[in-house]
Design an enzyme around this catalytic site. Structure first.
Site, PDB file in Angstrom:
ATOM      1  CG  ASP A 167      -1.762   1.222   1.375  1.00  0.00           C
ATOM      2  OD1 ASP A 167      -2.247   1.700   0.333  1.00  0.00           O
ATOM      3  OD2 ASP A 167      -1.951   1.721   2.503  1.00  0.00           O
ATOM      4  CB  SER A 168       0.407   4.784  -0.742  1.00  0.00           C
ATOM      5  OG  SER A 168      -0.818   4.955  -0.079  1.00  0.00           O
ATOM      6  CE1 TYR A 205       2.339   5.324  -3.790  1.00  0.00           C
ATOM      7  CE2 TYR A 205       1.251   3.388  -4.674  1.00  0.00           C
ATOM      8  CZ  TYR A 205       2.389   4.011  -4.233  1.00  0.00           C
ATOM      9  OH  TYR A 205       3.579   3.315  -4.228  1.00  0.00           O
ATOM     10  N   GLY A 206      -3.609   8.368  -3.428  1.00  0.00           N
ATOM     11  CA  GLY A 206      -5.005   8.705  -3.753  1.00  0.00           C
ATOM     12  C   GLY A 206      -5.234  10.014  -4.476  1.00  0.00           C
ATOM     13  CB  CYS A 230      -3.465   0.574  -2.206  1.00  0.00           C
ATOM     14  SG  CYS A 230      -3.661   2.276  -2.782  1.00  0.00           S
ATOM     15  CG  ASN A 231      -9.940   0.389  -2.508  1.00  0.00           C
ATOM     16  OD1 ASN A 231     -10.801  -0.303  -3.019  1.00  0.00           O
ATOM     17  ND2 ASN A 231      -9.638   0.293  -1.218  1.00  0.00           N
ATOM     18  CB  THR A 232      -5.597   4.825  -5.336  1.00  0.00           C
ATOM     19  OG1 THR A 232      -6.472   5.366  -4.350  1.00  0.00           O
ATOM     20  CG2 THR A 232      -5.412   5.845  -6.434  1.00  0.00           C
ATOM     21  CD  GLU A 263      -2.276   8.257   7.243  1.00  0.00           C
ATOM     22  OE1 GLU A 263      -1.307   9.024   7.319  1.00  0.00           O
ATOM     23  OE2 GLU A 263      -2.348   7.300   6.450  1.00  0.00           O
ATOM     24  CB  CYS A 317     -10.269   4.222   0.908  1.00  0.00           C
ATOM     25  SG  CYS A 317      -8.732   4.803   1.684  1.00  0.00           S
ATOM     26  CB  THR A 318      -6.982  -0.281   2.541  1.00  0.00           C
ATOM     27  OG1 THR A 318      -5.985   0.675   2.188  1.00  0.00           O
ATOM     28  CG2 THR A 318      -7.207  -1.222   1.382  1.00  0.00           C
ATOM     29  CG  HIS A 319      -6.521   4.993   5.432  1.00  0.00           C
ATOM     30  ND1 HIS A 319      -5.746   4.850   4.328  1.00  0.00           N
ATOM     31  CD2 HIS A 319      -5.709   5.536   6.382  1.00  0.00           C
ATOM     32  CE1 HIS A 319      -4.514   5.281   4.592  1.00  0.00           C
ATOM     33  NE2 HIS A 319      -4.465   5.691   5.830  1.00  0.00           N
TER      34      HIS A 319
END
Lengths: 278, 278
Positions: free
Chosen positions: A17-18, A49-50, A80-82, A162, A192-194
């Site tokens: 992931d980023s 990355y988003g 990561c979705n993006t 974050e 989004c993985t967050h």
């Protein structure tokens, strides 16, 4: 035991992931595949990355993949979705010569949402890049003719999480604002993985909707696929290690919100332009 | 006219930031130095710098500086507090062989704050990187023995502004939260080039405090320095052009909040590892 097992089966699964977001996917993978070893890479020197262009996302993803491929992984999970939106096809092509399976997070999430919806109205929440890339849209429409989709970029969710404020009143107000027009749907994809860290809060704001966290469906999908391909580890010497390209301290601190334990062992690595996969 | 002027004087002033934030500094420079040409570079492929490690910030700054130096600038303005915090000394050293003056945004802001404060209590708001780097602290203490300083990282301010929400209720709640402990000071340094867009809102929350926007003091400082060094342009053919390393469309859209006009002409460039200044 080790002598019996195939060398390929005992390789780690690379997860990238980023930054920290992919840890939600890693946690589900560890739950569903308790015998597997994982190598998690957060590209924190280039996060997020988003909000980047497709070209840059592809370039960064191919560098990270290049680094992981050289570490001899047996499969690569784009957590990561993006990056899945823009780089999945490219990475599949680039990883093929190495016999490395590539998995993304979008198709499993889309399938879960289709299995849940009753009124065929689905919403997708994600970063600017994921929403603009319309990958969920494309896959949902390919899988179901009569689906209606609403998409909403929620760029403040990631910095909010974050900052550790995902349980605060501020998070609630921001979420209300983003969900304002999300009314008719019965199923919402957390694209989004967050976002799984906001699931409880979102559920409170929209109690009648089902929120789909693609981490779990991705983990189930990967388990099925590795099982089918006879690629599961046959030993139980599972271990996970973490690599980041910048700022160890911040990754440790923020990673804790995601894992409820520190991401250890953690190593700082350097990724260069020249790491890019062909 | 052109034939009379010194080639060096007619070179552009390079201004860089990780993204759009430095546009607040550029706007003041254009106001104070109307005859000068500017070359603005937003390193949007690597934005934000504010949450990265010192090593990475230095590396990225040296690549950007390398790119601008090759464009034959006469001065370099680091229009970013985080990059000034960590990379100012390095960039001064690297630019010396090219006879390029390097300016940061911290010292001018610190001096303005010292000129304003009556009770010798100053607060600094900034990104994680800027606050952790303690550069304001160091400079303020060097310039004044009896100063008391409070520092506060406000990581949500940048994404909030970039979302265009800086005039909303959400911004107010977030600002209240960050300013909660800022009580005794009479002067607050906006230690991030994005923050001037929140100035009116912050002023409303803390009407008795003076908010120092370092963009203006930086522009005044640079004008004085270039005048003293006989480096001002002697023609009036001023023009500004913009370079970004990623995502033109986003820079145009968000840049508009900062300039009230589109950042044009705008060009997408690529910066490589190898651009790094020695």
């Amino acid at each position: 035991m080790m002598e019996m097992s195939n060398e390929l089966n005992e390789r780690a699964i690379g997860v990238f992931d980023s930054g920290v977001g992919g840890l939600t996917v890693l946690a589900e993978l560890q739950k569903y595949l308790p015998n597997e070893s994982f190598l998690y890479l957060g590209d924190t020197a280039r996060v997020p990355y988003g909000s980047r262009s497709p070209e840059t996302i592809i370039r960064y993803s191919k560098r990270v993949a290049g680094h992981l491929v050289r570490k001899k992984i047996k499969a690569l999970v784009i957590a990561c979705n993006t990056a899945t939106t823009y780089a999945y096809e490219e990475l599949r092509k680039s990883c093929k010569p190495f016999n490395i399976e590539v998995f993304g997070v979008i198709e499993p999430g889309a399938k879960s949402a289709l299995a849940k919806t009753r009124n065929n109205h689905i919403a997708v929440l994600g970063t600017e890049g994921t929403i603009k890339g319309k990958k969920y849209n494309e896959i949902l429409h390919r899988l179901s003719a009569q689906i209606q989709i609403q998409e909403k970029a929620c760029p403040l969710f990631v910095p909010l999480i974050e900052e550790g404020w995902h349980h605060t009143e501020v998070a609630e107000i921001i979420a209300e604002k983003y969900l304002h027009d999300i009314q008719e749907v019965d199923t919402v994809i957390l694209g989004c993985t967050h976002y799984p860290l906001l699931k409880r809060l979102l559920q409170k704001i929209r109690p009648n909707m089902t929120f789909i966290d693609s981490a779990e469906s991705t983990a189930r999908f990967i388990r099925a696929s590795l099982t089918e391909k006879n690629l599961l580890s046959t030993t139980s010497e599972a271990k996970t290690s973490y690599l980041v390209t910048d700022n160890l301290e911040r990754f440790e601190r923020v990673g804790y919100y995601f894992l409820n334990h520190p991401p250890h062992p953690l190593e700082l690595i350097d990724i260069q332009d020249s790491d890019e996969l062909a």
